[in-house]
Design an enzyme around this catalytic site. Sequence first.
Site, PDB file in Angstrom:
ATOM      1  N   ASP A  67      34.362 -17.462 -57.999  1.00 25.68           N
ATOM      2  CA  ASP A  67      34.811 -17.908 -59.202  1.00 25.68           C
ATOM      3  C   ASP A  67      33.875 -18.964 -60.039  1.00 25.68           C
ATOM      4  OD1 ASP A  67      34.702 -20.074 -57.544  1.00 25.68           O
ATOM      5  OD2 ASP A  67      36.922 -20.403 -57.363  1.00 25.68           O
ATOM      6  N   GLU A 104      35.693 -11.665 -52.734  1.00 17.79           N
ATOM      7  CA  GLU A 104      36.643 -12.735 -52.695  1.00 17.79           C
ATOM      8  C   GLU A 104      37.556 -12.691 -53.982  1.00 17.79           C
ATOM      9  OE1 GLU A 104      36.000 -17.049 -53.472  1.00 17.79           O
ATOM     10  OE2 GLU A 104      35.990 -16.994 -51.192  1.00 17.79           O
ATOM     11  N   GLU A 127      37.393 -22.668 -62.636  1.00 15.28           N
ATOM     12  CA  GLU A 127      37.336 -21.500 -61.882  1.00 15.28           C
ATOM     13  C   GLU A 127      38.481 -20.347 -61.766  1.00 15.28           C
ATOM     14  OE1 GLU A 127      36.809 -24.877 -60.724  1.00 15.28           O
ATOM     15  OE2 GLU A 127      34.656 -24.880 -60.106  1.00 15.28           O
ATOM     16  N   HIS A 148      34.050 -32.386 -54.863  1.00  9.49           N
ATOM     17  CA  HIS A 148      33.111 -32.190 -56.025  1.00  9.49           C
ATOM     18  C   HIS A 148      33.898 -31.641 -57.373  1.00  9.49           C
ATOM     19  CE1 HIS A 148      33.070 -27.599 -55.845  1.00  9.49           C
ATOM     20  NE2 HIS A 148      33.441 -27.993 -54.384  1.00  9.49           N
ATOM     21  N   ARG A 166      35.462 -30.478 -60.505  1.00  8.44           N
ATOM     22  CA  ARG A 166      35.430 -30.792 -61.820  1.00  8.44           C
ATOM     23  C   ARG A 166      36.902 -31.513 -62.330  1.00  8.44           C
ATOM     24  NH1 ARG A 166      30.898 -29.504 -65.423  1.00  8.44           N
ATOM     25  NH2 ARG A 166      29.501 -28.388 -64.039  1.00  8.44           N
ATOM     26  N   HIS A 168      28.157 -34.608 -52.545  1.00  8.01           N
ATOM     27  CA  HIS A 168      27.583 -33.460 -53.517  1.00  8.01           C
ATOM     28  C   HIS A 168      26.679 -34.096 -54.503  1.00  8.01           C
ATOM     29  CE1 HIS A 168      27.638 -30.353 -56.788  1.00  8.01           C
ATOM     30  NE2 HIS A 168      28.521 -29.714 -56.094  1.00  8.01           N
TER      31      HIS A 168
HETATM   32  C1  UD1 Z   1      29.706 -25.485 -59.151  1.00 11.26           C
HETATM   33  C2  UD1 Z   1      30.994 -24.279 -59.464  1.00 11.26           C
HETATM   34  C3  UD1 Z   1      32.010 -24.553 -58.536  1.00 11.26           C
HETATM   35  C4  UD1 Z   1      31.726 -24.532 -57.010  1.00 11.26           C
HETATM   36  C5  UD1 Z   1      30.612 -25.724 -56.859  1.00 11.26           C
HETATM   37  C6  UD1 Z   1      30.289 -25.336 -55.478  1.00 11.26           C
HETATM   38  C7  UD1 Z   1      31.189 -23.888 -61.902  1.00 11.26           C
HETATM   39  C8  UD1 Z   1      31.452 -24.023 -63.296  1.00 11.26           C
HETATM   40  N1  UD1 Z   1      31.217 -24.790 -60.937  1.00 11.26           N
HETATM   41  O1  UD1 Z   1      30.315 -26.882 -59.266  1.00 11.26           O
HETATM   42  O2  UD1 Z   1      32.659 -23.583 -58.826  1.00 11.26           O
HETATM   43  O3  UD1 Z   1      32.879 -24.932 -56.361  1.00 11.26           O
HETATM   44  O4  UD1 Z   1      29.566 -25.145 -57.644  1.00 11.26           O
HETATM   45  O5  UD1 Z   1      29.456 -26.325 -55.052  1.00 11.26           O
HETATM   46  O6  UD1 Z   1      30.472 -22.496 -61.505  1.00 11.26           O
HETATM   47  N2  UD1 Z   1      23.094 -30.565 -58.673  1.00 11.26           N
HETATM   48  C9  UD1 Z   1      22.167 -30.757 -57.826  1.00 11.26           C
HETATM   49  N3  UD1 Z   1      21.457 -29.823 -56.934  1.00 11.26           N
HETATM   50  C10 UD1 Z   1      22.129 -28.807 -56.380  1.00 11.26           C
HETATM   51  C11 UD1 Z   1      23.481 -28.644 -57.094  1.00 11.26           C
HETATM   52  C12 UD1 Z   1      24.059 -29.240 -58.149  1.00 11.26           C
HETATM   53  O7  UD1 Z   1      21.400 -31.813 -58.072  1.00 11.26           O
HETATM   54  O8  UD1 Z   1      21.570 -28.177 -55.376  1.00 11.26           O
HETATM   55  C13 UD1 Z   1      23.713 -31.382 -59.584  1.00 11.26           C
HETATM   56  C14 UD1 Z   1      23.076 -31.160 -60.784  1.00 11.26           C
HETATM   57  O9  UD1 Z   1      22.979 -32.395 -61.472  1.00 11.26           O
HETATM   58  C15 UD1 Z   1      24.160 -30.402 -61.696  1.00 11.26           C
HETATM   59  C16 UD1 Z   1      25.283 -30.635 -61.154  1.00 11.26           C
HETATM   60  O10 UD1 Z   1      25.187 -31.174 -59.639  1.00 11.26           O
HETATM   61  O11 UD1 Z   1      23.915 -30.299 -63.043  1.00 11.26           O
HETATM   62  C17 UD1 Z   1      26.560 -29.776 -61.349  1.00 11.26           C
HETATM   63  O12 UD1 Z   1      26.250 -28.335 -60.733  1.00 11.26           O
HETATM   64  P1  UD1 Z   1      27.399 -27.144 -61.372  1.00 11.26           P
HETATM   65  O13 UD1 Z   1      26.986 -25.970 -60.571  1.00 11.26           O
HETATM   66  O14 UD1 Z   1      27.243 -27.221 -62.864  1.00 11.26           O
HETATM   67  O15 UD1 Z   1      28.798 -27.642 -60.840  1.00 11.26           O
HETATM   68  P2  UD1 Z   1      29.381 -27.974 -59.384  1.00 11.26           P
HETATM   69  O16 UD1 Z   1      30.328 -28.957 -59.757  1.00 11.26           O
HETATM   70  O17 UD1 Z   1      28.260 -28.060 -58.488  1.00 11.26           O
HETATM   71  N1  UDP Z   2      28.726 -26.842 -46.844  1.00  8.04           N
HETATM   72  C1  UDP Z   2      27.610 -27.103 -46.460  1.00  8.04           C
HETATM   73  N2  UDP Z   2      26.931 -28.312 -46.511  1.00  8.04           N
HETATM   74  C2  UDP Z   2      27.608 -29.466 -46.929  1.00  8.04           C
HETATM   75  C3  UDP Z   2      29.083 -29.432 -47.525  1.00  8.04           C
HETATM   76  C4  UDP Z   2      29.591 -28.135 -47.553  1.00  8.04           C
HETATM   77  O1  UDP Z   2      26.899 -26.148 -46.136  1.00  8.04           O
HETATM   78  O2  UDP Z   2      27.128 -30.606 -46.735  1.00  8.04           O
HETATM   79  C5  UDP Z   2      29.253 -25.534 -46.948  1.00  8.04           C
HETATM   80  C6  UDP Z   2      30.836 -25.351 -46.711  1.00  8.04           C
HETATM   81  O3  UDP Z   2      30.654 -25.091 -45.094  1.00  8.04           O
HETATM   82  C7  UDP Z   2      31.245 -24.473 -47.224  1.00  8.04           C
HETATM   83  C8  UDP Z   2      30.696 -24.336 -48.387  1.00  8.04           C
HETATM   84  O4  UDP Z   2      29.433 -25.407 -48.341  1.00  8.04           O
HETATM   85  O5  UDP Z   2      30.820 -22.867 -46.673  1.00  8.04           O
HETATM   86  C9  UDP Z   2      31.637 -25.259 -49.840  1.00  8.04           C
HETATM   87  O6  UDP Z   2      30.872 -25.350 -50.685  1.00  8.04           O
HETATM   88  P1  UDP Z   2      31.460 -26.315 -51.778  1.00  8.04           P
HETATM   89  O7  UDP Z   2      32.437 -27.180 -51.148  1.00  8.04           O
HETATM   90  O8  UDP Z   2      30.401 -26.889 -52.648  1.00  8.04           O
HETATM   91  O9  UDP Z   2      32.166 -25.408 -52.965  1.00  8.04           O
HETATM   92  P2  UDP Z   2      33.425 -24.585 -52.974  1.00  8.04           P
HETATM   93  O10 UDP Z   2      33.712 -23.599 -51.610  1.00  8.04           O
HETATM   94  O11 UDP Z   2      34.625 -25.546 -53.364  1.00  8.04           O
HETATM   95  O12 UDP Z   2      33.407 -23.628 -54.197  1.00  8.04           O
END
Ligand code: UD1
Ligand code: UDP
Length: 376
Positions: free
Chosen positions: A95, A117, A131, A212, A214, A243
Amino acid sequence: MKVMTIFGTRPEAIKLAPVIAALEATPGVVSRTCVTAQHRGMLDQVLDLNGIKPDHDLDLMRPAQTLDAITAALLTGIGDVLDKDTPDRVIVQGDTATAMIGALAAYYRRLPVSHVEAGLRSGDIYRPWPEEVNRRIVSTIADQHFAPTTTAAEALYRESIDPATVHVTGNTVIDALLATRDRIAAEPAMTKGLDLLFSRFRQRRIILVTTHRRENFAAMTAVAEAISAIAERRDIAVIFPVHPNPNVAGVMERMLKGRDNIAMIPPQDYPHFVALLNACDFVLTDSGGVQEEAPALGKPVLVMRDTTERPEGVEAGTARLIGTDPQRIVAEANALLDDRARYDAMSRAHNPFGDGEASGRIAAIVAGRSPIDSLR
Ligand code: UD1
Ligand code: UDP
């Protein structure tokens, strides 16, 4: 058949790695991969672990990216890759913005889309946000819907999706989880460093925290207050892989730094996180994936959300929806810590999300064969 798997974030990578491995082992399938790198460091952790070398890497992540900016960059970036590499089918998972735009870019080129999924619904377009809508958009485009559970399949039938295109496979996260648990058992060095962390917290009960979402950003201060209040207890320790999103990390740094029984640690690679899940007493989270993994390991999960598109954990009795009010979070955590019967009732292992064989079924169906086995 050339199949392009498109993904960009940590959870997509964790859940698609076993699918990619199964596709690579399927005769007649040429497996190609495109990472958008919507996440960078957290994605690379999973790529490295699974030895995935993407055929295309769009390297899109920017610090504190907005939904508009990431969505726009995804569409042109993925579109170019599809034009150059010309796959016969696209696979997306879940999603995220990457999944939604991966499906849309394929649709603009009239390419068929498989959705891993499929069918999870909260019924509220703002929770999880964005999502819930991302996932619904993929459902309107895909012609193969891999539903993890019968509940998810039923949601798709209610939306008039042709039942012949819906396949109940289990969730591939269970494939990843069980395989990783076995790898850790065979190779304990994979979780190097955790012994040191646990030795800091000997004799204490461990609460594993992640957050994490939004839609929870406005409540991050409240969540931090709750964690701080729980950590007043000297019989517990909080382990919190934070995160890197600045909306999360900034608040947590400011409010929780320097507490001797709160370990704020960087995002853990998957084996380390699975080991933490295995070792903790219970989990406090708003994560989707963690809600699926914890029941399989018999770990109670307090879900900091008002609604969930994964009701199976709640129905199984392992998860409770507790929202983000700090008093409620503290009360629920204390109840689990102090009421043995309540803890025991929630900590029985359940596996409502799959049997660990989802990826093989998905690869077989993508290749045009019938799955060897089915949960139905
Ligand atoms: C995204 C997904 C969310 C998912 C989550 C899993 C969307 C809109 N959101 O949210 O559905 O649950 O990933 O974790 O698709 N950042 C880093 N390093 C990383 C990753 C993220 O620094 O490796 C920081 C960056 O500043 C980035 C911010 O996190 O801009 C947000 O990343 P983004 O993918 O937009 O949103 P998530 O909240 O991670
Ligand atoms: N996870 C990981 N390292 C971490 C935290 C989570 O590998 O420090 C894994 C967790 O086991 C799960 C996935 O990341 O499989 C979940 O990711 P996240 O919570 O970022 O996203 P969501 O599932 O909410 O989309």
